[in-house]
Structures are given as C-alpha cells and as structure tokens.
Design an enzyme around this catalytic site. Structure first.
Site, PDB file in Angstrom:
ATOM      1  N   SER A 197       0.788  -1.339   0.001  1.00 51.55           N
ATOM      2  CA  SER A 197       0.019   0.013   0.034  1.00 51.55           C
ATOM      3  C   SER A 197       0.738   1.294   0.056  1.00 51.55           C
ATOM      4  O   SER A 197       1.400   1.288  -0.785  1.00 51.55           O
ATOM      5  CB  SER A 197      -0.944   0.049   1.089  1.00 51.55           C
ATOM      6  N   HIS A 222      -6.904  -5.782  -1.977  1.00 56.03           N
ATOM      7  CA  HIS A 222      -5.809  -5.020  -1.277  1.00 56.03           C
ATOM      8  C   HIS A 222      -4.902  -5.967  -0.271  1.00 56.03           C
ATOM      9  O   HIS A 222      -3.902  -5.733  -0.071  1.00 56.03           O
ATOM     10  CB  HIS A 222      -6.282  -3.815  -0.487  1.00 56.03           C
ATOM     11  N   ASP A 226      -8.482  -4.972  -6.304  1.00 56.64           N
ATOM     12  CA  ASP A 226      -8.100  -3.726  -5.535  1.00 56.64           C
ATOM     13  C   ASP A 226      -8.640  -2.490  -6.056  1.00 56.64           C
ATOM     14  O   ASP A 226      -8.244  -2.187  -7.072  1.00 56.64           O
ATOM     15  CB  ASP A 226      -6.412  -3.746  -5.198  1.00 56.64           C
TER      16      ASP A 226
END
Length: 684
Positions: A542, A659, A627
């Site tokens: 991320s 994600h 995602d």
C-alpha cells in the site's frame, strides 16, 4: 478432522501451560511459509455474564482445499476446560453469550446464507433463529433479549436490468456518480439495521430503522455491529452513519451518532455540528450517558481519535480526554458508569487504559511489548486478546486494577514450542529533522553478532498506521526473520502513537521526511558489524509499496532488491482512479490539475514514476485485480517500466484478490514468491 485432532492436542497442554503459551521444548525448527500457513487464527471472543468462561472463534486455514473453516470454543478463564463446541462443514462467527449464561448466540452459514443461531454453552441443542432473505451480517440482542437488531445488505441504486429490463443478460454497468466502487466491490448494495421480535419463533423479516435512507449503517468497509448500542431500557438504539451518497460521500468523512427511539420511530443526531468521523457509540450502564469516538476534521481519516461523552438528559457533549495525544479505540464503560476502558497505542505498543470521568484521570492498565486487540469486561474481570511480533493472537485474563495478565489460551503452542525463539529490539534513532524515531529490529533465530546477515527494510502502509507489535498473516516480521533476515521496521514520520504532530507530518509530504527516515534507519543499521550492507532489501504494501517504488529511484545503491505490494506508482493515476477522494485530497493535497496548488504539485513531483530513469535494482511487483483502492494497473505500469528499462523484474498478479491476499493457496504463493525473490538477490 484435522482441526479436531489439533484441538485435542491443544486442550491437553493448555491446562498446564496456560500461563506461558510460548514455553516448552524447542526442537530447533524455523518457521517456514508452509508451517506458517498451518497456524490457527483466534478471532471474535466474548466473556460470560459471570466472568468465568470465554467463548471464542478459531479459523483453520487449509491450503489443500484453499479455504478455512471456523469453529467455536469455550474455555475457563484459568485456562482449563477448553472445549470445541461446534464441528461442522459450515463456518461460525460472532459468538455472544445470552443473559442466562447458559446459551450462546452466533452466526452460521450452515443453511447457505449467514443466519442467527443459538445453542447451549456446551454446543448441544443447536437451533436456527433467523431465515432472513440474503442472510445477515451482524446481530445484537436487546438487554431483555425480547428483540434483536440485525444488519443486512439492501439494494442500492439502479442496475442495468432495472433501466433496460429486456437486457437481463447484459453485464455492463451504467455509472452516473462517484463511489460506484468501494474497496473491492461494485456498490450495488448497502448495509442497513433492522429490528425484530426475538420471541415469536423464526425471524424472517424486520423493521428497517433507516427505511428509505440511501445510507450505510454500519459504514463500509471497516465498521460492524460495534457501531450499534442498545440503551439499558431497550427503548433506544444508537448507531453511527455517514449520511451521504455519491460524490458527497467520496469527499467527506463526516459521520454522526444517531439515536433511534423504538416507541416513536424518530431519530435524532446527537453529534450534529461535529464535522469529523464519529463512530463506536456506547450507552452507559446507568442509561444516563452515551460515549463515542470522534475525529475533529472533515476529510481527514487519520485525525486524532478523541473520546466524547454526552449527557442524555441535557445533550451536553464533553471531550473527556483533551490532553491525551494518542488514539482511543474500542471503548467500554466500567460497570458503575464512572469510567471508560479503552485501547490506545503509545510508542508502538497497544495497551489497555482507563479514564475516570469525574476527574479526567487517565491510567494505563497494562504494559509490555505487545498489542492488545480486543477486550471485554464483566464486573471486575477483563478478558483480552493479545499478540506480538513473536506470537499470534491468544486470549488473556487481565486484572483491571494492576494490569497483571495470565494466558487463557495457547492455540498454536504445539507448533510454536518447536521453533527457535527470536529476539526483537527497540531502538531510538535521531532523524534528519532532529526527531526521535522508534525502530524495531527483529533478529533471526540463533542470531550471532559475529556473523553477517542480509537485512530487510519494512516500509509501513497506511500511510498513518503505527508499526506496533502486530501479527499479520501476510506481512509477518517474525516469518521474515525466520528466513535468516534482520528486519528493520521504523516508525517513521506519519504514524500515530508518538503524538499528533508526528502523525500529521506526512500529509502533503509523501516523498519527503518519511523517506529520509527510512534511509536514516538503513544507514544506522549498516553501522552494525553483523548487517551486510551489500545485501539489504526494501519491502512494503500500500503506502509501503509507494515507498518501495519511490526508494527504487532514490536509494544511492543502499538496496539490492525491492518488493512492492499494492503500491502507488503514479500519483496522478492514483488520484483519478481511487474511490475515497477525501483520502487523496488530504494526503496528496488536491487534484493534479490545480497547477497553483503548491502542496499538491509538490506531492505529485515526488511520484515514483517520474524517477524510473534511476531504477537499476531488481524489483518484484504484487497486486490484486479486485483492489479498487489502488488499481492493479499501478503494478502493471511499474512492471512494464522496469522491463523496458532492462531492470530485473517480476510481477505476481491475482485476478481474485483485493488489497490483501486472503485465499490460502494465494497466500502461500505470496510467501514463496516473496522469499524466493529476496533469497535470489540477497543470499548470493
């Protein structure tokens, strides 16, 4: 079943070793990805009304079948009497004690959809209570248990077949507003709360207390039944909701606390005028007050989490911890309504705290190098869930007066006892701006300071998430160390737990001080004779993936390998394709087309894709196509750029992951690919 055999093994050792779940005979093994994937996972828990017994859920991943099963267990708070009370091919969730202490309510998908069930505390007389179309997502009984609040998904907006009924096989979506996607799903349903009579047999329907309102309650993607609370007299329900849709929803974090009266059917907003994120409402046991967690500023999802209490008679709202510079989480009233227990992370350790409302005095209950993740209080008994870099979640009995903790469960003792222990050091490092940065250093098993080891810089996601004593089944620092790596995990600028000033520094400064902090941590550790300065990698997911992409263009030969998972490669593309625009506006500073926006343009200037010409180090990209926060095209663009640059590179792409990486076989593939890449470049 395997889980049954494991349960018998665990039960045979817990009674004698509950106090020390990591104690036992070490056989010298190291934790491999394959062994790691066999560890069971403790999740929801509840404490019986008399405070003597816990019920909790455990999931058992199975790589071969590529799924996990979840079962429920009970155990006495002295660690004895552990018993598996469910054993089905379905999954059981959210166990909750009924008031008589003899029955347990829970959710199960045994009939195909998730429904409410009840059974005796020993697992007998299992009975389905609801048959709600489409299933439920959560439940909460009223204090007298005559009614139950449940949440379920309802239809939101118009689908293509609603517009063109004759095109019932068409797959295209017609989009007319923002928030058409969220996290990992196309927004075609939203959750709503319903109430139903719980004494008239099978529950098949309920009253929607937000009927006609196109808003979420609970709020996706993180909130659940904890965002609801019954008043002690059963006449009112408090809930949190962000009553916005479309573009307004995507731009704002402003949610509120609402109270619905069952008699009148009316709802009123008790946090009106408070513009930030308000959540987690809880009525006091005496029914006179309500507490909740509140952020101050609209659009800032990482604002300080403050504790508020409102007098229900006068409506007066009080910020009860104005000098406390750490986030308040998971609040629970003391039984006498004079205080509130909560979790807070201070200096990368999450512990239990208590505030006395009359004096405002705040007391830290527990201490230690670990993270508490959940807790429940009955009278003077506290049950809590805890983990660390070294140990996964287990349940502990905590003395709320002195913080003394005793292990109640040891779910993975049979495996953990076979492993060579690892060490985790806490170091404070001076940053380039004169700050003090806590950095965790996790050492490999059998560490020898006279040898040289490859190292990994762990880059945190969020970006405003503390590198606390977390245990993850993806980004697991112990698993990294077990493969022979020294793990360097800095709490760089932009993480909570070190005061709000430190936390907020990162906003509008993505490629700035926090990146210098990473380089500082690496340079400091390279001074140690046991760190091989030529064999250091950088990894992260991320925002950590963004950090890796950025470091790839700015590292001056510090690193020999990179891994970026779900990372941002192109900030302009990220702004135009993500869904929660409040996040992009606050963190980046605004849209890329605002050429006179100094903060935004400074941020976009640090976008990793602008520095690909400097890439010269092997890099692995990992991403999931579900995602919707950071699209998989970010990894594809980074991979293509690396390939065209002639940089050694690979990409692991998942068509069915978001994600995170959630499926067991995909998780094992993640670990094998992850460590295969590091070993290839750092263990030459």
């Amino acid at each position: 079943m395997n889980k049954k055999i494991f349960s018998m093994m665990a039960a045979s050792i817990i009674g004698s070793a509950a106090m020390t779940p990591s104690a036992g005979t070490n056989t010298g093994e190291h934790l491999t990805p394959e062994l790691f994937m066999t560890l069971s996972r403790v999740s929801e828990m509840a404490l019986s009304p008399d405070g003597k017994t816990a019920v909790y859920a455990v999931s058992f991943p199975d790589v071969k079948t590529n799924k996990a099963t979840r079962e429920l267990f009970t155990v006495n708070l002295d660690g004895s009497g552990r018993k598996q009370i469910t054993d089905t091919e379905s999954n059981e969730y959210a166990p909750a004690w009924m008031a008589d202490g003899k029955r347990i309510a829970f959710m199960s998908n045994e009939g195909g959809s998730m429904q409410l069930w009840v059974m005796n505390a020993d697992g007998t007389e299992r009975r389905q209570l609801s048959n709600i179309e489409g299933g439920i997502t959560g439940f909460l009984f009223s204090p007298d248990e005559k009614q139950v609040l449940f949440t379920k998904d309802i239809k939101f907006g118009k689908r293509t077949k609603d517009i063109y009924p004759d095109l019932d096989k068409a797959t295209g979506r017609i989009i007319t507003d923002l928030m058409y996607k969220h996290w990992d799903e196309w927004v075609e349903t939203i959750p709503h709360p319903f109430i139903a009579n719980a004494t008239d047999g099978m529950i098949t329907t309920g009253k929607d207390i937000m009927e006609g309102e196109p808003y979420e309650a609970p709020m996706k993607p993180w909130s659940g039944i904890e965002d609801f609370s019954w008043s002690p007299d059963g006449q009112n329900i408090a809930y949190a909701s962000r009553k916005k849709t479309g573009m307004a929803y995507s731009l704002s974090t402003n949610s509120d606390i609402y109270i619905y009266n069952l008699t009148s059917g009316r709802t009123h907003n008790i946090s009106e005028g408070m513009m930030g994120y308000d959540t987690y409402p809880k009525f006091s046991p005496d029914g006179k007050s309500i507490a909740w967690i509140s952020m101050e500023r609209d659009g800032y999802e990482s604002d300080l989490k403050r504790l508020f209490v409102a007098d229900l008679a006068t409506g007066k709202r009080t910020h009860v911890n104005p000098t406390f510079d750490y986030n308040v989480d998971m609040i629970q009233w003391a039984p006498d309504s004079k205080g509130i227990y909560f979790l807070a992370c201070k200096e990368a350790e999450t512990n239990l705290w208590e505030i006395t409302l009359k004096t405002g005095k705040i007391r830290q209950i527990t201490q230690g190098q670990h993270d508490y993740a959940d807790f429940s209080v009955r009278n003077d008994v506290m049950l809590a869930k805890r983990h660390s870099f070294e140990l996964p979640d287990d349940l502990y009995r905590v003395n709320p007066k002195n913080g003394a903790a005793q292990a109640v469960t040891a779910e993975n003792k049979a495996i953990l006892d076979r492993l060579t222990p690892i060490a985790c050091e806490k170091r404070w490092m001076k940053t380039t701006d004169g700050g003090n940065m806590l950095t965790w250093v996790v050492l490999p098993p059998d560490f020898d300071k006279n040898k040289k080891y490859p190292a990994i810089l762990y880059c945190q996601g969020g970006p405003q998430n503390t590198v606390s004593q977390f245990w993850s089944f993806r980004w697991n620092l112990r698993l990294m160390a077990e493969q022979g790596y020294i793990v360097i995990a800095p709490n760089r600028h932009g993480v909570p737990g070190f005061g709000q000033k430190w936390n907020e520094q990162i906003s509008g400064d993505y490629g700035g001080q926090n990146m210098r902090d990473y380089l500082t941590a690496v340079d400091e550790m390279k001074k140690e004779p046991y760190v091989d300065g030529d064999r250091i990698g950088a990894v992260g997911a991320s925002y950590g993936g963004f950090s890796v992409y950025w470091l790839a263009g700015h590292h001056d030969k510090r690193f020999a390998a990179f891994i970026a998972h779900a990372g941002i490669f192109n900030l302009e593309m990220q702004y135009a394709t993500t869904e929660e625009m409040w996040f992009a506006n606050w963190d980046i500073g605004g849209p890329f087309w605002e050429k006179d926006n100094v903060v935004a343009q400074r941020t976009y200037a640090t976008s990793p894709h602008k520095y690909v010409q400097n890439w010269d180090t092997p890099i692995l990209m990992i991403h999931g196509e579900l995602d919707f926060r950071i699209l998989a095209s970010q990894a594809m663009a980074a991979f293509d750029a690396a390939q065209l640059r002639g940089v050694p590179s690979e990409m692991l792409i998942y068509p069915d992951e978001n994600h995170w990486v959630l499926q067991p076989q995909n998780a094992l593939l993640f670990h094998r690919t992850f460590f295969g890449w590091l070993d290839r470049w750092l263990k030459k």
